[in-house]
Design a protein around this motif. Structure first.
Motif, PDB file in Angstrom:
ATOM      1  N   THR A  61       0.807  -1.215   0.000  1.00  0.00           N
ATOM      2  CA  THR A  61       0.000   0.000   0.000  1.00  0.00           C
ATOM      3  C   THR A  61       0.837   1.261   0.000  1.00  0.00           C
ATOM      4  OG1 THR A  61      -1.836   1.115   1.128  1.00  0.00           O
ATOM      5  CG2 THR A  61      -0.262  -0.047   2.533  1.00  0.00           C
ATOM      6  N   GLY A  62       0.287   2.264  -0.611  1.00  0.00           N
ATOM      7  CA  GLY A  62       0.859   3.604  -0.647  1.00  0.00           C
ATOM      8  C   GLY A  62      -0.267   4.577  -0.897  1.00  0.00           C
ATOM      9  N   VAL A  63       0.078   5.789  -1.253  1.00  0.00           N
ATOM     10  CA  VAL A  63      -0.945   6.797  -1.522  1.00  0.00           C
ATOM     11  C   VAL A  63      -0.680   7.469  -2.858  1.00  0.00           C
ATOM     12  CG1 VAL A  63      -1.438   7.269   0.912  1.00  0.00           C
ATOM     13  CG2 VAL A  63       0.312   8.614  -0.272  1.00  0.00           C
ATOM     14  N   LEU A  64      -1.737   8.025  -3.406  1.00  0.00           N
ATOM     15  CA  LEU A  64      -1.614   8.951  -4.518  1.00  0.00           C
ATOM     16  C   LEU A  64      -1.746  10.338  -3.914  1.00  0.00           C
ATOM     17  CD1 LEU A  64      -3.872   7.277  -7.244  1.00  0.00           C
ATOM     18  CD2 LEU A  64      -1.428   6.955  -6.839  1.00  0.00           C
ATOM     19  N   THR A  65      -0.950  11.252  -4.411  1.00  0.00           N
ATOM     20  CA  THR A  65      -1.001  12.625  -3.914  1.00  0.00           C
ATOM     21  C   THR A  65      -1.281  13.567  -5.079  1.00  0.00           C
ATOM     22  OG1 THR A  65       1.337  13.160  -4.261  1.00  0.00           O
ATOM     23  CG2 THR A  65       0.769  12.005  -2.202  1.00  0.00           C
ATOM     24  N   ALA A  66      -1.415  14.833  -4.757  1.00  0.00           N
ATOM     25  CA  ALA A  66      -1.598  15.836  -5.805  1.00  0.00           C
ATOM     26  C   ALA A  66      -0.391  15.861  -6.736  1.00  0.00           C
ATOM     27  CB  ALA A  66      -1.830  17.207  -5.172  1.00  0.00           C
ATOM     28  N   GLU A  67       0.723  15.307  -6.293  1.00  0.00           N
ATOM     29  CA  GLU A  67       1.948  15.266  -7.099  1.00  0.00           C
ATOM     30  C   GLU A  67       2.067  13.997  -7.940  1.00  0.00           C
ATOM     31  OE1 GLU A  67       4.863  15.735  -4.050  1.00  0.00           O
ATOM     32  OE2 GLU A  67       4.305  17.823  -3.678  1.00  0.00           O
ATOM     33  N   SER A  68       1.162  13.033  -7.769  1.00  0.00           N
ATOM     34  CA  SER A  68       1.204  11.789  -8.546  1.00  0.00           C
ATOM     35  C   SER A  68       0.863  12.080  -9.999  1.00  0.00           C
ATOM     36  CB  SER A  68       0.229  10.756  -7.979  1.00  0.00           C
ATOM     37  OG  SER A  68       0.619  10.361  -6.684  1.00  0.00           O
ATOM     38  N   SER A  69       1.569  11.405 -10.910  1.00  0.00           N
ATOM     39  CA  SER A  69       1.334  11.627 -12.340  1.00  0.00           C
ATOM     40  C   SER A  69       0.202  10.762 -12.886  1.00  0.00           C
ATOM     41  CB  SER A  69       2.615  11.360 -13.129  1.00  0.00           C
ATOM     42  OG  SER A  69       3.013  10.011 -12.956  1.00  0.00           O
ATOM     43  N   GLY A  70      -0.255   9.800 -12.109  1.00  0.00           N
ATOM     44  CA  GLY A  70      -1.340   8.918 -12.538  1.00  0.00           C
ATOM     45  C   GLY A  70      -1.640   7.905 -11.463  1.00  0.00           C
ATOM     46  N   SER A  71      -2.555   6.991 -11.767  1.00  0.00           N
ATOM     47  CA  SER A  71      -3.017   6.033 -10.755  1.00  0.00           C
ATOM     48  C   SER A  71      -1.976   4.981 -10.374  1.00  0.00           C
ATOM     49  CB  SER A  71      -4.299   5.346 -11.228  1.00  0.00           C
ATOM     50  OG  SER A  71      -4.051   4.601 -12.400  1.00  0.00           O
ATOM     51  N   SER A  72      -0.917   4.853 -11.145  1.00  0.00           N
ATOM     52  CA  SER A  72       0.134   3.894 -10.789  1.00  0.00           C
ATOM     53  C   SER A  72       1.355   4.576 -10.175  1.00  0.00           C
ATOM     54  CB  SER A  72       0.544   3.075 -12.015  1.00  0.00           C
ATOM     55  OG  SER A  72       1.072   3.935 -13.005  1.00  0.00           O
ATOM     56  N   ASP A  73       1.286   5.885  -9.976  1.00  0.00           N
ATOM     57  CA  ASP A  73       2.399   6.642  -9.400  1.00  0.00           C
ATOM     58  C   ASP A  73       2.213   6.775  -7.891  1.00  0.00           C
ATOM     59  OD1 ASP A  73       4.667   8.194  -9.095  1.00  0.00           O
ATOM     60  OD2 ASP A  73       3.732  10.034  -9.852  1.00  0.00           O
ATOM     61  N   TRP A  74       2.375   5.634  -7.211  1.00  0.00           N
ATOM     62  CA  TRP A  74       2.210   5.593  -5.766  1.00  0.00           C
ATOM     63  C   TRP A  74       3.329   6.373  -5.089  1.00  0.00           C
ATOM     64  CZ3 TRP A  74       0.829   0.091  -3.621  1.00  0.00           C
ATOM     65  CH2 TRP A  74      -0.244  -0.452  -4.336  1.00  0.00           C
ATOM     66  N   LYS A  75       2.989   7.039  -4.015  1.00  0.00           N
ATOM     67  CA  LYS A  75       3.956   7.744  -3.168  1.00  0.00           C
ATOM     68  C   LYS A  75       3.861   7.156  -1.761  1.00  0.00           C
ATOM     69  CE  LYS A  75       4.538  10.895  -6.470  1.00  0.00           C
ATOM     70  NZ  LYS A  75       5.705  10.904  -7.311  1.00  0.00           N
ATOM     71  N   TYR A  76       4.920   7.342  -0.984  1.00  0.00           N
ATOM     72  CA  TYR A  76       4.940   6.945   0.422  1.00  0.00           C
ATOM     73  C   TYR A  76       4.501   5.487   0.603  1.00  0.00           C
ATOM     74  CZ  TYR A  76       5.445  11.945   0.861  1.00  0.00           C
ATOM     75  OH  TYR A  76       5.889  13.238   0.721  1.00  0.00           O
ATOM     76  N   VAL A  77       5.056   4.612  -0.219  1.00  0.00           N
ATOM     77  CA  VAL A  77       4.731   3.185  -0.158  1.00  0.00           C
ATOM     78  C   VAL A  77       5.215   2.645   1.181  1.00  0.00           C
ATOM     79  CG1 VAL A  77       5.110   0.938  -1.237  1.00  0.00           C
ATOM     80  CG2 VAL A  77       4.815   2.989  -2.661  1.00  0.00           C
ATOM     81  N   GLY A 138      -9.948  -6.842 -13.429  1.00  0.00           N
ATOM     82  CA  GLY A 138      -9.020  -6.660 -14.532  1.00  0.00           C
ATOM     83  C   GLY A 138      -7.562  -6.594 -14.091  1.00  0.00           C
ATOM     84  N   GLY A 139      -7.293  -6.832 -12.805  1.00  0.00           N
ATOM     85  CA  GLY A 139      -5.916  -6.832 -12.310  1.00  0.00           C
ATOM     86  C   GLY A 139      -5.380  -5.448 -11.980  1.00  0.00           C
ATOM     87  N   THR A 140      -6.250  -4.506 -11.729  1.00  0.00           N
ATOM     88  CA  THR A 140      -5.830  -3.142 -11.447  1.00  0.00           C
ATOM     89  C   THR A 140      -5.503  -2.958  -9.966  1.00  0.00           C
ATOM     90  OG1 THR A 140      -8.108  -2.449 -11.034  1.00  0.00           O
ATOM     91  CG2 THR A 140      -7.282  -2.217 -13.291  1.00  0.00           C
ATOM     92  N   ASP A 141      -4.774  -1.881  -9.667  1.00  0.00           N
ATOM     93  CA  ASP A 141      -4.584  -1.483  -8.282  1.00  0.00           C
ATOM     94  C   ASP A 141      -5.944  -1.076  -7.714  1.00  0.00           C
ATOM     95  OD1 ASP A 141      -1.861  -1.777  -8.769  1.00  0.00           O
ATOM     96  OD2 ASP A 141      -1.496   0.374  -8.978  1.00  0.00           O
ATOM     97  N   ILE A 142      -6.118  -1.271  -6.428  1.00  0.00           N
ATOM     98  CA  ILE A 142      -7.362  -0.888  -5.752  1.00  0.00           C
ATOM     99  C   ILE A 142      -7.154   0.501  -5.168  1.00  0.00           C
ATOM    100  CG2 ILE A 142      -9.012  -1.496  -3.957  1.00  0.00           C
ATOM    101  CD1 ILE A 142      -7.864  -4.419  -4.220  1.00  0.00           C
ATOM    102  N   LEU A 143      -7.985   1.438  -5.546  1.00  0.00           N
ATOM    103  CA  LEU A 143      -7.852   2.815  -5.078  1.00  0.00           C
ATOM    104  C   LEU A 143      -9.049   3.205  -4.210  1.00  0.00           C
ATOM    105  CD1 LEU A 143      -6.616   4.548  -8.351  1.00  0.00           C
ATOM    106  CD2 LEU A 143      -5.248   3.591  -6.506  1.00  0.00           C
TER     107      LEU A 143
END
Length: 146
Positions: A61-77, A138-143
């Protein structure tokens, strides 16, 4: 005997409820970054890769932030992919339902500074060696939107 029109109209009433089942639910239902949150994972949903699994289950797990470039750009994993820690181990609530408590606040759990806006939590659930995974359809990350 009910008329076909009655049955048709009744079935239309049920359609909105079919989308209510979710892979993840939260407590509180509308979490924010500065409060404690509990995640509930339903292993029968999404890819169901951990359905009826009886071993330990962990959250990658990690988070998406306002700085993430998309749904796969996890931050603070929280941990590396196969790193099994007490903080990412889920508690079995029932056969296919698990919980994860995020302590005093989501922000503290992930180590996100106060000035960073968290927009989503991101998850992939797995067994201890990663051979079984629970993902979105479909094998996607869960958001989970924050």
């Amino acid at each position: 005997m009910r008329s076909p029109i009655f049955l048709f109209l009744f079935s239309l009433l049920l359609i909105p409820f079919t989308g209510l089942a979710q892979i993840i639910t939260t407590d509180p239902a509308l979490p924010n970054a500065d409060q404690a949150v509990i995640i509930y994972y339903d292993a029968t949903m999404g890819t169901a890769g951990l359905e009826d699994y009886t071993g330990d289950v962990y959250a990658h797990t990690g988070v998406l932030t306002a700085e993430s470039s998309g749904s796969s750009d996890w931050k603070y994993v929280k941990t590396d992919w196969l790193e099994n820690t007490p903080e990412t181990k889920l508690t079995r609530v029932s056969a296919n339902l698990y919980s994860l408590e995020m302590g005093t606040s989501m922000r503290d759990y992930y180590g996100v500074p106060a000035e960073i806006e968290i927009t989503n939590m991101a998850f992939v659930f797995r067994n201890s060696d990663g051979s079984r995974q629970g993902k979105g359809v479909g094998g996607t990350d869960i958001l989970v939107e924050i």
